[in-house]
Write an enzyme that holds these catalytic residues in place. Structure first.
Site, short mmCIF file in Angstrom:
data_model
loop_
_atom_site.label_atom_id
_atom_site.label_comp_id
_atom_site.label_asym_id
_atom_site.label_seq_id
_atom_site.Cartn_x
_atom_site.Cartn_y
_atom_site.Cartn_z
N SER A 14 0.82 -1.22 0.00
CA SER A 14 0.00 0.00 0.00
C SER A 14 0.85 1.26 0.00
O SER A 14 0.69 2.15 -0.85
CB SER A 14 -0.92 0.00 1.23
OG SER A 14 -1.70 -1.15 1.29
N TYR A 52 -3.79 -4.35 -2.50
CA TYR A 52 -3.36 -3.37 -1.50
C TYR A 52 -4.15 -2.06 -1.58
O TYR A 52 -4.51 -1.50 -0.55
CB TYR A 52 -1.87 -3.08 -1.67
CG TYR A 52 -0.99 -4.27 -1.37
CD1 TYR A 52 -0.60 -4.56 -0.07
CD2 TYR A 52 -0.57 -5.13 -2.39
CE1 TYR A 52 0.18 -5.66 0.21
CE2 TYR A 52 0.21 -6.24 -2.12
CZ TYR A 52 0.59 -6.50 -0.81
OH TYR A 52 1.37 -7.60 -0.53
N LYS A 112 8.54 0.53 9.47
CA LYS A 112 8.19 0.90 10.85
C LYS A 112 8.15 -0.34 11.73
O LYS A 112 7.16 -1.07 11.75
CB LYS A 112 6.84 1.62 10.87
CG LYS A 112 6.83 2.92 10.06
CD LYS A 112 5.50 3.64 10.14
CE LYS A 112 5.56 4.98 9.41
NZ LYS A 112 4.30 5.74 9.52
N GLY A 143 5.70 9.39 9.72
CA GLY A 143 4.73 10.39 10.15
C GLY A 143 3.31 9.90 9.90
O GLY A 143 3.10 8.80 9.39
N SER A 145 0.45 9.12 8.06
CA SER A 145 0.29 9.09 6.59
C SER A 145 -0.30 7.76 6.13
O SER A 145 0.43 6.88 5.68
CB SER A 145 1.64 9.32 5.92
OG SER A 145 2.64 8.47 6.49
N LYS A 198 4.31 3.07 17.99
CA LYS A 198 2.91 3.51 17.91
C LYS A 198 2.00 2.38 17.45
O LYS A 198 0.80 2.36 17.76
CB LYS A 198 2.78 4.74 17.02
CG LYS A 198 3.40 4.62 15.63
CD LYS A 198 2.48 4.05 14.59
CE LYS A 198 3.19 3.93 13.26
NZ LYS A 198 2.32 3.41 12.19
N SER A 261 -5.84 1.78 9.62
CA SER A 261 -4.68 1.17 10.24
C SER A 261 -4.91 -0.33 10.44
O SER A 261 -5.84 -0.73 11.14
CB SER A 261 -4.40 1.82 11.60
OG SER A 261 -3.55 1.01 12.38
N ASN A 263 -3.10 -2.24 12.18
CA ASN A 263 -2.85 -2.53 13.59
C ASN A 263 -4.10 -2.26 14.42
O ASN A 263 -4.46 -3.05 15.29
CB ASN A 263 -1.67 -1.70 14.09
CG ASN A 263 -0.36 -2.12 13.46
OD1 ASN A 263 0.23 -3.12 13.83
ND2 ASN A 263 0.09 -1.37 12.47
N GLU A 288 2.60 -5.13 11.73
CA GLU A 288 3.89 -4.85 12.36
C GLU A 288 3.79 -4.81 13.88
O GLU A 288 4.70 -5.24 14.60
CB GLU A 288 4.47 -3.53 11.84
CG GLU A 288 5.01 -3.58 10.42
CD GLU A 288 6.40 -4.19 10.33
OE1 GLU A 288 6.89 -4.77 11.32
OE2 GLU A 288 7.01 -4.07 9.25
#
Length: 340
Positions: A14, A52, A112, A143, A145, A198, A261, A263, A288
């Protein structure tokens, strides 16, 4: 006017494919590398990447390939957008190619996470695998995004972090346009810890919503989660101010409050009672935060840094603890000062 560059983008998920498309629109010559031939063929013929980014029609000037050498050849800039667990292998392959091609590009990464067992940050892995004479420098791009928002040209601001500020400024010029604004920073450690950790808090935020909690609970989690992120980052030499910037609180807020997200979505499904193995299988993309939770938990124990939220999530993800019990224990811990 920014001069056009030949840029290789490694990783067609993505974020990688969206950034590649944006760089083409910024006037650069871009080759996008991916392992999957079917994915590459579809990008080149239909200009789509439906696994994606199902709604994005890519520029017909974006060229995709499964040949890393072809992508890298003559590129002055390399953008690596590979999941953490595959980064070292790709970097090793890249180092051999750059040696053969006698190239020394600027390396940018948008990965990340933390490496399992070594706890290395992405830039540390790149430094270890890519020889100094095969790179001009390493820059972190991070950042708040989401690829889905950048694809529709939603206003976005991110950080380019490098120990060499001129390299960060070069990245700033390459990526910035009317809707994508890049700020520079020299704190690579802080940018990478903020970007990685995060994702842990985002899983927790999704879980809270899946369990039926509301805004107060989410705000508490995000705020106290940021305190944990800062504590661990500062223990490794990060500038505490970085964590109130784009790669800190900015990235945390967008990741912990959005259904875009993965996550957050993983946490939401856990909160709804699904098993972790099923969540991972159904997501179809790397989560992740699941792996970063383990690395951060182990790292915090080694450095004796208090990270109660991370510890609670580790016990849920890796020890089978009931998520409601984990929340109850977090809320009944010894009372303390907010400043600690």
């Amino acid at each position: 006017m920014v001069m056009a560059e030949k840029i290789a983008v490694l990783g067609a998920g993505s974020w990688g494919s969206t950034l590649a498309n944006m760089l083409v629109e910024n006037g650069h010559s871009v080759m996008l590398w991916a392992r999957n031939q079917e994915q590459v063929d579809r990008l080149n013929t239909e200009h789509r990447n439906p696994e994606y980014m199902k709604d994005l029609v890519y520029s017909d000037q974006l060229v995709a390939t499964t040949d890393m050498r072809a992508a890298v050849k003559d590129a002055s800039v390399l953008l690596i957008v590979i999941p953490t667990k595959g980064l070292r292998q790709v970097a090793h392959q890249l180092d051999q190619l750059l040696g053969e091609l006698r190239q020394r590009p600027l390396i940018i990464h948008a990965t990340k996470g933390l490496e399992q067992n070594t706890y290395k940050r992405p830039s540390e892995m790149l430094e270890e695998e890519i020889a100094p004479d095969h790179r001009r420098g390493i820059v972190v791009l991070s950042g708040p995004s989401h690829a889905e928002d950048v694809a529709i040209k939603d206003m976005t601001a991110v950080t380019a972090a490098s120990t060499v500020l001129d390299n960060a400024k070069e990245v700033q010029k390459l990526f910035s346009n009317s809707y994508f604004r890049v700020y520079t920073n020299d704190d690579v450690i802080g940018a990478e810890f903020g970007a990685a950790l995060k994702n842990i808090i985002a899983i927790g935020a999704g879980a809270l919503q899946g369990l039926g909690y509301h805004d107060n609970a989410r705000a508490a989690l995000i705020t106290r989660g940021l305190a944990e992120i800062r504590r661990l980052g500062v223990a490794f030499g990060a500038n505490p101010m970085t964590f109130i910037g784009l790669s800190g609180v900015g990235d945390l807020v967008v990741t912990a409050t959005s259904k875009n997200s993965r996550n957050w979505r993983a946490g939401y499904q856990l909160g709804q009672g699904q098993k972790l193995a099923d969540v991972i299988q159904n997501m179809g993309m790397v989560i992740e935060g699941v792996y970063t939770t383990k690395a951060a938990y182990e790292l915090s124990r080694k450095r004796q840094v208090k990270m109660p939220i991370t510890e609670a999530l580790y016990e849920v993800l890796y020890s089978g603890k009931d998520i409601k019990d984990a929340i109850s224990q977090l809320m009944s811990r010894d009372l303390t000062s907010e400043i600690e």
